[in-house]
Design a protein around this motif. Sequence first.
Motif, mmCIF file in Angstrom:
data_model
loop_
_atom_site.group_PDB
_atom_site.id
_atom_site.type_symbol
_atom_site.label_atom_id
_atom_site.label_comp_id
_atom_site.label_asym_id
_atom_site.label_seq_id
_atom_site.Cartn_x
_atom_site.Cartn_y
_atom_site.Cartn_z
ATOM 1 N N GLU A 35 0.823 -1.212 0.000
ATOM 2 C CA GLU A 35 0.000 0.000 0.000
ATOM 3 C C GLU A 35 0.854 1.257 0.000
ATOM 4 O OE1 GLU A 35 -2.764 -0.297 3.231
ATOM 5 O OE2 GLU A 35 -3.832 -1.968 2.299
ATOM 6 N N ALA A 36 1.973 1.245 0.737
ATOM 7 C CA ALA A 36 2.876 2.402 0.754
ATOM 8 C C ALA A 36 3.485 2.617 -0.626
ATOM 9 C CB ALA A 36 3.972 2.196 1.802
ATOM 10 N N ALA A 37 3.853 1.533 -1.293
ATOM 11 C CA ALA A 37 4.435 1.650 -2.634
ATOM 12 C C ALA A 37 3.403 2.158 -3.633
ATOM 13 C CB ALA A 37 4.999 0.299 -3.080
ATOM 14 N N LEU A 38 2.201 1.622 -3.591
ATOM 15 C CA LEU A 38 1.160 2.054 -4.523
ATOM 16 C C LEU A 38 0.692 3.473 -4.225
ATOM 17 C CD1 LEU A 38 -0.972 -1.206 -4.789
ATOM 18 C CD2 LEU A 38 0.662 -0.297 -6.456
ATOM 19 N N GLY A 39 0.774 3.881 -2.979
ATOM 20 C CA GLY A 39 0.365 5.228 -2.590
ATOM 21 C C GLY A 39 1.424 6.289 -2.846
ATOM 22 N N GLY A 40 2.620 5.869 -3.243
ATOM 23 C CA GLY A 40 3.682 6.820 -3.552
ATOM 24 C C GLY A 40 4.564 7.177 -2.375
ATOM 25 N N ALA A 41 4.379 6.508 -1.234
ATOM 26 C CA ALA A 41 5.199 6.806 -0.057
ATOM 27 C C ALA A 41 6.632 6.298 -0.226
ATOM 28 C CB ALA A 41 4.578 6.197 1.192
ATOM 29 N N THR A 42 6.805 5.236 -1.025
ATOM 30 C CA THR A 42 8.145 4.714 -1.321
ATOM 31 C C THR A 42 8.291 4.569 -2.824
ATOM 32 O OG1 THR A 42 7.431 2.415 -1.152
ATOM 33 C CG2 THR A 42 8.283 3.418 0.853
ATOM 34 N N ASP A 43 9.520 4.683 -3.305
ATOM 35 C CA ASP A 43 9.781 4.580 -4.741
ATOM 36 C C ASP A 43 9.951 3.145 -5.207
ATOM 37 O OD1 ASP A 43 9.711 7.336 -5.044
ATOM 38 O OD2 ASP A 43 11.843 7.544 -4.621
ATOM 39 N N THR A 44 10.307 2.249 -4.276
ATOM 40 C CA THR A 44 10.602 0.868 -4.626
ATOM 41 C C THR A 44 9.968 -0.082 -3.624
ATOM 42 O OG1 THR A 44 12.741 1.608 -5.478
ATOM 43 C CG2 THR A 44 12.470 -0.752 -5.152
ATOM 44 N N LEU A 45 9.362 -1.147 -4.136
ATOM 45 C CA LEU A 45 8.832 -2.205 -3.287
ATOM 46 C C LEU A 45 9.866 -3.316 -3.219
ATOM 47 C CD1 LEU A 45 6.562 -3.640 -1.714
ATOM 48 C CD2 LEU A 45 5.723 -4.490 -3.921
ATOM 49 N N TRP A 46 10.369 -3.590 -2.025
ATOM 50 C CA TRP A 46 11.343 -4.663 -1.811
ATOM 51 C C TRP A 46 10.644 -5.834 -1.147
ATOM 52 C CZ3 TRP A 46 16.263 -5.011 -3.502
ATOM 53 C CH2 TRP A 46 16.882 -3.852 -3.955
ATOM 54 N N ILE A 47 10.838 -7.038 -1.704
ATOM 55 C CA ILE A 47 10.289 -8.256 -1.133
ATOM 56 C C ILE A 47 11.389 -9.308 -1.100
ATOM 57 C CG2 ILE A 47 8.572 -10.083 -1.368
ATOM 58 C CD1 ILE A 47 6.795 -8.119 -2.837
ATOM 59 N N THR A 48 11.494 -10.030 0.004
ATOM 60 C CA THR A 48 12.464 -11.119 0.137
ATOM 61 C C THR A 48 11.723 -12.434 -0.018
ATOM 62 O OG1 THR A 48 13.786 -9.791 1.653
ATOM 63 C CG2 THR A 48 14.221 -12.160 1.617
ATOM 64 N N ASP A 49 12.178 -13.270 -0.969
ATOM 65 C CA ASP A 49 11.489 -14.530 -1.222
ATOM 66 C C ASP A 49 11.940 -15.630 -0.265
ATOM 67 O OD1 ASP A 49 13.922 -15.473 -2.175
ATOM 68 O OD2 ASP A 49 13.254 -15.729 -4.230
ATOM 69 N N LYS A 50 11.426 -16.819 -0.486
ATOM 70 C CA LYS A 50 11.661 -17.963 0.391
ATOM 71 C C LYS A 50 13.133 -18.348 0.477
ATOM 72 C CE LYS A 50 9.582 -22.474 1.199
ATOM 73 N NZ LYS A 50 8.554 -23.401 0.717
ATOM 74 N N VAL A 70 10.900 -3.835 -7.086
ATOM 75 C CA VAL A 70 10.013 -3.440 -8.169
ATOM 76 C C VAL A 70 9.758 -1.945 -8.019
ATOM 77 C CG1 VAL A 70 7.787 -3.810 -9.274
ATOM 78 C CG2 VAL A 70 8.900 -5.704 -8.095
ATOM 79 N N PRO A 71 10.027 -1.146 -9.070
ATOM 80 C CA PRO A 71 9.728 0.287 -8.983
ATOM 81 C C PRO A 71 8.229 0.502 -8.776
ATOM 82 C CG PRO A 71 11.070 -0.207 -10.924
ATOM 83 C CD PRO A 71 10.625 -1.512 -10.348
ATOM 84 N N SER A 72 7.886 1.298 -7.798
ATOM 85 C CA SER A 72 6.485 1.520 -7.445
ATOM 86 C C SER A 72 5.660 2.042 -8.617
ATOM 87 C CB SER A 72 6.382 2.496 -6.276
ATOM 88 O OG SER A 72 7.027 1.962 -5.152
ATOM 89 N N ALA A 73 6.251 2.886 -9.440
ATOM 90 C CA ALA A 73 5.530 3.474 -10.562
ATOM 91 C C ALA A 73 5.189 2.446 -11.637
ATOM 92 C CB ALA A 73 6.359 4.597 -11.172
ATOM 93 N N LYS A 74 5.853 1.296 -11.638
ATOM 94 C CA LYS A 74 5.638 0.270 -12.664
ATOM 95 C C LYS A 74 4.698 -0.851 -12.223
ATOM 96 C CE LYS A 74 8.405 1.994 -15.715
ATOM 97 N NZ LYS A 74 7.942 2.388 -17.039
ATOM 98 N N ILE A 75 4.227 -0.819 -10.980
ATOM 99 C CA ILE A 75 3.362 -1.885 -10.478
ATOM 100 C C ILE A 75 1.952 -1.700 -11.040
ATOM 101 C CG2 ILE A 75 2.317 -2.922 -8.436
ATOM 102 C CD1 ILE A 75 4.787 -2.059 -6.862
ATOM 103 N N ALA A 76 1.480 -2.729 -11.754
ATOM 104 C CA ALA A 76 0.122 -2.697 -12.295
ATOM 105 C C ALA A 76 -0.863 -3.306 -11.300
ATOM 106 C CB ALA A 76 0.061 -3.452 -13.620
ATOM 107 N N TYR A 77 -0.489 -4.436 -10.698
ATOM 108 C CA TYR A 77 -1.332 -5.080 -9.697
ATOM 109 C C TYR A 77 -0.487 -6.009 -8.846
ATOM 110 C CZ TYR A 77 -1.115 -9.163 -12.749
ATOM 111 O OH TYR A 77 -0.672 -10.197 -13.517
ATOM 112 N N VAL A 78 -1.002 -6.367 -7.677
ATOM 113 C CA VAL A 78 -0.358 -7.314 -6.773
ATOM 114 C C VAL A 78 -1.420 -8.288 -6.300
ATOM 115 C CG1 VAL A 78 0.923 -7.645 -4.629
ATOM 116 C CG2 VAL A 78 1.308 -5.592 -5.990
ATOM 117 N N GLU A 79 -1.120 -9.570 -6.402
ATOM 118 C CA GLU A 79 -2.037 -10.612 -5.961
ATOM 119 C C GLU A 79 -1.348 -11.440 -4.886
ATOM 120 O OE1 GLU A 79 -3.564 -14.668 -7.943
ATOM 121 O OE2 GLU A 79 -3.995 -12.865 -9.097
ATOM 122 N N LEU A 80 -1.970 -11.518 -3.720
ATOM 123 C CA LEU A 80 -1.437 -12.318 -2.622
ATOM 124 C C LEU A 80 -2.190 -13.633 -2.560
ATOM 125 C CD1 LEU A 80 -1.149 -9.670 0.228
ATOM 126 C CD2 LEU A 80 0.631 -10.462 -1.316
ATOM 127 N N GLY A 81 -1.437 -14.735 -2.568
ATOM 128 C CA GLY A 81 -2.047 -16.057 -2.460
ATOM 129 C C GLY A 81 -2.409 -16.365 -1.027
#
Length: 77
Positions: free
Chosen positions: A32-47, A54-65
Amino acid sequence: MDVRIGVTQAPREINLELADDADRDDLKARIEAALGGATDTLWITDKRGNDVAVPSAKIAYVELGSAESTRKIGFGD
């Protein structure tokens, strides 16, 4: 938990598998912070411990399983 991120002007989406103990609410807040413009980059650490940015401006959608791993293999129910 599986995460799928659609990126604008990219033919494929980013698929990540997070650790079983990943904090779903924290991840939602960061998305939500990334999509709202509060941060420029969304960082996620995988398994596996890989960091994905992922640059926030380039995110089209996010789906959580689902939180629990319910993948089925084979022909069983």
